[in-house]
Design an enzyme around this catalytic site. Structure first.
Site, PDB file in Angstrom:
ATOM      1  CG  ASN A  37      -2.072   0.892   1.177  1.00 10.84           C
ATOM      2  OD1 ASN A  37      -2.308   1.527   0.149  1.00 10.84           O
ATOM      3  ND2 ASN A  37      -2.828   0.959   2.264  1.00 10.84           N
ATOM      4  CG  HIS A 122     -11.467  -2.889  10.850  1.00  7.97           C
ATOM      5  ND1 HIS A 122     -10.563  -2.249  10.032  1.00  7.97           N
ATOM      6  CD2 HIS A 122     -10.926  -4.090  11.112  1.00  7.97           C
ATOM      7  CE1 HIS A 122      -9.526  -3.047   9.819  1.00  7.97           C
ATOM      8  NE2 HIS A 122      -9.724  -4.176  10.455  1.00  7.97           N
ATOM      9  NE  ARG A 147      -9.490  -2.288  13.906  1.00  2.00           N
ATOM     10  CZ  ARG A 147      -8.722  -1.624  13.029  1.00  2.00           C
ATOM     11  NH1 ARG A 147      -7.535  -2.099  12.687  1.00  2.00           N
ATOM     12  NH2 ARG A 147      -9.140  -0.504  12.467  1.00  2.00           N
ATOM     13  CE1 TYR A 159      -6.681   2.462   9.228  1.00  3.66           C
ATOM     14  CE2 TYR A 159      -5.339   2.175  11.195  1.00  3.66           C
ATOM     15  CZ  TYR A 159      -6.100   1.639  10.171  1.00  3.66           C
ATOM     16  OH  TYR A 159      -6.277   0.305  10.109  1.00  3.66           O
ATOM     17  CG  ASP A 211      -4.633  -1.833  14.979  1.00 11.20           C
ATOM     18  OD1 ASP A 211      -3.533  -1.703  15.562  1.00 11.20           O
ATOM     19  OD2 ASP A 211      -4.742  -1.956  13.743  1.00 11.20           O
ATOM     20  CG  HIS A 213      -2.262   1.701  13.243  1.00 13.60           C
ATOM     21  ND1 HIS A 213      -1.320   2.293  12.437  1.00 13.60           N
ATOM     22  CD2 HIS A 213      -2.952   0.855  12.439  1.00 13.60           C
ATOM     23  CE1 HIS A 213      -1.466   1.840  11.198  1.00 13.60           C
ATOM     24  NE2 HIS A 213      -2.437   0.960  11.169  1.00 13.60           N
ATOM     25  CD  GLU A 237      -4.089  -5.113  14.776  1.00  9.08           C
ATOM     26  OE1 GLU A 237      -5.259  -5.489  14.993  1.00  9.08           O
ATOM     27  OE2 GLU A 237      -3.708  -4.699  13.672  1.00  9.08           O
ATOM     28  CD  GLU A 263      -1.130  -3.875  10.784  1.00 12.28           C
ATOM     29  OE1 GLU A 263      -2.098  -4.430  11.311  1.00 12.28           O
ATOM     30  OE2 GLU A 263      -1.181  -2.724  10.323  1.00 12.28           O
ATOM     31  NE  ARG A 284      -2.663  -7.888  13.248  1.00  5.35           N
ATOM     32  CZ  ARG A 284      -3.605  -8.001  12.303  1.00  5.35           C
ATOM     33  NH1 ARG A 284      -4.263  -9.125  12.137  1.00  5.35           N
ATOM     34  NH2 ARG A 284      -3.869  -6.971  11.528  1.00  5.35           N
ATOM     35  CG  HIS A 313      -2.423  -6.942   7.915  1.00  2.00           C
ATOM     36  ND1 HIS A 313      -1.595  -6.158   7.130  1.00  2.00           N
ATOM     37  CD2 HIS A 313      -3.318  -6.108   8.479  1.00  2.00           C
ATOM     38  CE1 HIS A 313      -1.996  -4.900   7.219  1.00  2.00           C
ATOM     39  NE2 HIS A 313      -3.021  -4.837   8.041  1.00  2.00           N
ATOM     40  CG  ASP A 317      -3.990  -2.238   2.856  1.00  6.33           C
ATOM     41  OD1 ASP A 317      -4.819  -2.001   3.762  1.00  6.33           O
ATOM     42  OD2 ASP A 317      -2.855  -2.668   3.084  1.00  6.33           O
ATOM     43  CD  GLU A 340      -7.191  -6.580   9.710  1.00  2.15           C
ATOM     44  OE1 GLU A 340      -6.023  -6.917   9.446  1.00  2.15           O
ATOM     45  OE2 GLU A 340      -7.499  -5.437  10.071  1.00  2.15           O
ATOM     46  CD1 TRP A 403       1.681   6.371  10.354  1.00  7.14           C
ATOM     47  CD2 TRP A 403      -0.391   5.548  10.293  1.00  7.14           C
ATOM     48  NE1 TRP A 403       1.424   5.995   9.079  1.00  7.14           N
ATOM     49  CE2 TRP A 403       0.165   5.474   8.998  1.00  7.14           C
ATOM     50  CE3 TRP A 403      -1.696   5.077  10.500  1.00  7.14           C
ATOM     51  CZ2 TRP A 403      -0.533   4.955   7.917  1.00  7.14           C
ATOM     52  CZ3 TRP A 403      -2.385   4.572   9.427  1.00  7.14           C
ATOM     53  CH2 TRP A 403      -1.809   4.519   8.135  1.00  7.14           C
TER      54      TRP A 403
END
Ligand code: EZ4
Ligand code: CO
Length: 403
Positions: A37, A122, A147, A159, A211, A213, A237, A263, A284, A313, A317, A340, A403
């Site tokens: 991505n 999510h 999630r 995000y 998550d 992140h 996560e 991930e 993940r 994961h 994307d 996921e 992030w």
């Protein structure tokens, strides 16, 4: 059987995907995903300019040997671009092998270990009541694992939180780099309140996930884990950026909250401390970013020795080809944890023909030969590549943060 041609197809049915089609001299072909991505064209060049010419004439059934040829032969080992390129080829070769065997891919990976593959989706929202409504609605759609993320008052939605950044709407991918703002001290007290409310609303039969992140330090993550213990989350996560695997020792010392990470990992060597010291509960890695079916199978088998379960994961994307490959691995291995799965837009499903299927919280592998994902090249050509970027994040003082 010989590899005759390798096509690299870039399309953007809602978002960019890099797909390889490995075609043999006997007409059988396989499909693989190489999408990274926001850095898609680097993988395209790696595949087109550096890999494809070296594979023409090779036996496509030698999946392990070709994986090693590309991994050891590159000299420059690991890294997301290299491993995504290897993954794309590897997935396509496993697809070919299963088609030649006239079996669904999971049969070649040990056969069926389970009847269905549990997924999570999510839910995000601008405040706790909006997230709660979303979780209740998702529960009604049959989800057994959800999630939940919430926006932070005083900060714009970022995000994984507000609907404006909902991936399902494609919102997090922008034609320009957007800058988001983060403040740990505003986030930390909010998350336990969210899960307290969610347990009241949906009870204890459902798995709830969160998550972080990569936004905390180890000791902050330890605090959050402790604060979340009463609500028995399925996992926390990406609590911290995980290049420093030892950081998880601090979290683990302080909390019984199960932990998931990986991930953005692309090799088993990203995981050795985490897995051997049993610092995590779920790993993940996913087919496209960790070297294909061959890559994740090695990592999950290693993890199985240390009571660590799989959790591929799987947001939108990574293409349906990755999802197909994942579902077959998920079905075959004993130490499956969860998958996921956010689903895809209609445009993506039009371009990628999927024989595997989703139904009320579970995925089911195809019984047709291969990993069950194909691409409509003519339709793909109608969705050309469009430059797109992930956001970046800064603290309130303007400095860059993870992030
Ligand atoms: O932000 O795949 O758990 N899922 C995630 C993802 C990642 C994206 C980045 O491309 O954190 O949504
Ligand atoms: Co994540």
């Amino acid at each position: 059987m010989k590899i005759k041609e390798i096509k690299v197809i870039v399309c953007s049915p809602g978002r960019n995907f890099v797909t390889v089609k490995v075609i043999t001299d006997e007409g059988v072909y396989g499909i693989g995903d190489g999408t990274v991505n926001g850095r898609e064209l680097a993988v395209v060049s790696y595949l087109k300019d550096h890999i494809a010419p070296t594979l023409i004439g090779k036996d496509p059934l030698r999946t392990e040997d070709i994986w090693q040829y590309l991994y050891k032969g590159a000299y420059w080992r690991r890294g997301p671009i290299t491993m995504a390129a290897i993954a794309a080829i590897d997935m396509a070769l496993w697809d070919i092998k299963a088609k030649v065997a006239n079996m669904p891919l999971y049969q070649l990976l040990g056969g069926r270990s389970r009847d269905k593959v549990m997924i999570y989706k999510h839910v995000g929202g601008l405040d706790i009541s909006e997230v709660t409504e979303g979780v209740i609605a998702m529960r009604e759609q049959g989800l057994d694992a959800i999630r939940a993320q919430v926006s932070i008052p005083g900060l714009p939605p970022i995000y994984g939180t507000g609907p404006s950044t909902d991936q399902a709407a494609g919102g997090m991918i922008k034609p320009m780099v957007t800058e988001e703002v983060w403040a740990t001290h505003k986030y930390m007290p909010l998350v336990p309140k969210l899960f307290e409310k969610l347990r009241d609303a949906v009870g204890w039969d459902v798995h709830l996930l969160h998550d972080v992140h990569h936004r905390l330090t180890p000791i902050e993550a330890a605090r959050l884990g402790k604060d979340l213990e009463p609500y028995r989350l399925f996992w926390l996560e990406d609590a911290v950026p995980a290049e420093l695997q030892e950081g998880f020792r601090i979290i683990r010392q302080h909390t019984t909250q199960p932990l998931a990470v990986g991930e953005i990992f692309n090799s088993v060597y990203d995981t050795t401390t985490l897995i051997q010291e049993q610092l995590i509960d779920y790993i993940r890695v996913t087919a496209v970013h960790a070297g294909g079916v061959t890559g994740i199978k090695k990592i999950f088998d290693f993890a199985s020795i240390y009571h660590v379960k799989s959790a591929c994961h799987g947001p939108m994307d990574m293409s349906p080809a990755t999802m197909g490959a994942n579902i077959h691995v998920d079905t075959a291995i004993n130490n499956f944890g969860i998958q996921e799965f956010t689903g895809y837009t209609k445009e993506t499903y039009d371009v990628f023909k999927c024989d595997w299927r989703y139904d009320r919280g579970y995925l089911y592998p195809n019984e047709t030969p291969g990993h069950g994902t194909d691409i409509d090249e003519d339709l793909a050509a109608k969705y050309p590549y469009a430059a797109a970027y992930l956001p970046v994040a800064r603290l309130e003082d303007g400095s860059m943060t993870s992030w």
